[in-house]
Design a protein around this motif. Structure first.
Motif, PDB file in Angstrom:
ATOM      1  N   LEU A 158      -8.045  -8.280  -2.441  1.00 26.56           N
ATOM      2  CA  LEU A 158      -8.727  -8.963  -1.339  1.00 26.56           C
ATOM      3  C   LEU A 158      -8.481 -10.457  -1.471  1.00 26.56           C
ATOM      4  O   LEU A 158      -8.121 -10.926  -2.546  1.00 26.56           O
TER       5      LEU A 158
ATOM      6  N   GLY B 188     -15.274   0.318   2.822  1.00 29.73           N
ATOM      7  CA  GLY B 188     -15.284   1.511   3.645  1.00 29.73           C
ATOM      8  C   GLY B 188     -13.979   1.780   4.365  1.00 29.73           C
ATOM      9  O   GLY B 188     -13.836   2.795   5.029  1.00 29.73           O
ATOM     10  N   ALA B 189     -13.005   0.883   4.233  1.00 31.45           N
ATOM     11  CA  ALA B 189     -11.721   1.110   4.889  1.00 31.45           C
ATOM     12  C   ALA B 189     -11.020   2.330   4.297  1.00 31.45           C
ATOM     13  O   ALA B 189     -10.298   3.036   4.996  1.00 31.45           O
ATOM     14  N   CYS B 190     -11.217   2.574   3.018  1.00 31.88           N
ATOM     15  CA  CYS B 190     -10.511   3.681   2.355  1.00 31.88           C
ATOM     16  C   CYS B 190     -11.427   4.812   1.903  1.00 31.88           C
ATOM     17  O   CYS B 190     -10.995   5.942   1.773  1.00 31.88           O
TER      18      CYS B 190
ATOM     19  N   GLU C 187     -14.781  -3.629   4.143  1.00 35.48           N
ATOM     20  CA  GLU C 187     -13.684  -3.667   3.169  1.00 35.48           C
ATOM     21  C   GLU C 187     -13.661  -2.425   2.288  1.00 35.48           C
ATOM     22  O   GLU C 187     -12.626  -1.783   2.140  1.00 35.48           O
TER      23      GLU C 187
END
Lengths: 134, 152
Positions: B77, B44-46, B42
């Motif tokens: 989230l 690390g997605a951006c 989560e």
């Protein structure tokens, strides 16, 4: 024997190819959104406009989808924190738009970020239709 | 004699305070990397998965309470994921307990005093152009994701 093979191949191609092409433009996720949109025809052209257009209602750092995704859906984008974003075009990222939860999450977040509101089902459908045509 | 002992202890205490503040001013070269799959996916997605040890628990709570405007983006989230992620960040947060009398807990690692000091004059124009932003640790610290920032 050889001739038969060729005929089979031709038959196979004529039957399966149009079928797979039709499938490329449709998906369970898109079907669901279409239901929500009351069955309107989605437009890749409108999706393209949505993707490239500048908005003023959202957060100031990201006036457009292209702020992070880049001008072409075929190319890799970049988050504001410097991380690469896989291309939005299905032809380049075939794993995209297959997980309904993920699609819903990113529409919610990014529509709020860029437009300052949630996207309508028609906008979502147009957007996906555009990306699936790319 | 007594006076001398007092002065000596005073000097030691002062030296101790100075050296500990210097150690803090240097910033850590290594922090424990994130091992939780959900947190990795989560956060690390951006961006790079900034290790929780960089900020105190109060900061992580503040960050998690403001995901609708997460440094200029909506990063909301679902409730379940948010709770799990916050618990992980708080459990693994920096050891310094945040005292409210110190003021608002920081939310930007890049604004921490040791961070600013460590990076001052260290980054060439070319490196900055490549990184794009100070939040892109990995542009220079190649093993940042693994918690290793010792390569400067």
């Amino acid at each position: 024997m050889k001739k038969q093979n060729i005929i089979f191949a031709a038959l196979f191609a004529s039957l399966v190819m149009p079928l797979s092409m039709a499938m490329a433009a449709s998906s369970p996720i898109l079907d669901e959104i279409k239901k929500q949109a009351g069955g309107v025809e989605f437009s890749a052209e409108r999706g393209k406009t949505l993707f490239s257009q500048k908005f003023t209602g959202g957060k100031p750092d990201t006036p457009s989808c292209t702020s992070c995704h880049g001008k072409s859906p075929q190319n890799t984008g970049k988050t504001r924190a410097g991380k690469a974003i896989a291309p939005m075009a299905v032809s380049k990222s075939p794993e995209r738009y297959t997980d309904a939860k993920k699609v819903a999450k990113w529409f919610r977040r990014n529509c709020r970020t860029v437009l300052g509101r949630e996207c309508t089902p028609t906008e979502k459908g147009d957007f996906l239709t555009y990306m699936m045509s790319q | 004699m007594k006076k001398a002992i007092f002065t000596l202890t005073g000097a030691f205490v002062l030296a101790g305070m100075l050296s500990s503040s210097f150690a803090y001013a240097d910033g850590p070269d290594w922090v424990p990397p994130i091992r939780d799959k959900l947190v990795k996916a989560e956060c690390g997605a951006c961006h790079l998965t900034y290790q929780p040890a960089f900020l105190p628990a109060k900061s992580w709570k503040k960050i998690m309470a403001g995901l609708d405007d997460h440094f200029g983006e909506d990063a909301t989230l679902d409730k379940d994921a948010a709770q799990k992620i916050e618990a992980y960040l708080v459990t693994n947060s920096g050891r310094r307990k945040w005292n409210d009398s110190w003021g608002k807990p920081p939310i930007r690692i890049t604004k921490l005093r040791w961070f600013v000091k460590e990076h001052r004059g260290e980054i060439s124009r070319r490196a900055m152009k490549k990184a794009g932003t100070m939040t892109n640790c990995k542009a220079c610290h190649l093993a940042a994701e693994r918690g290793n920032y010792d390569d400067d």
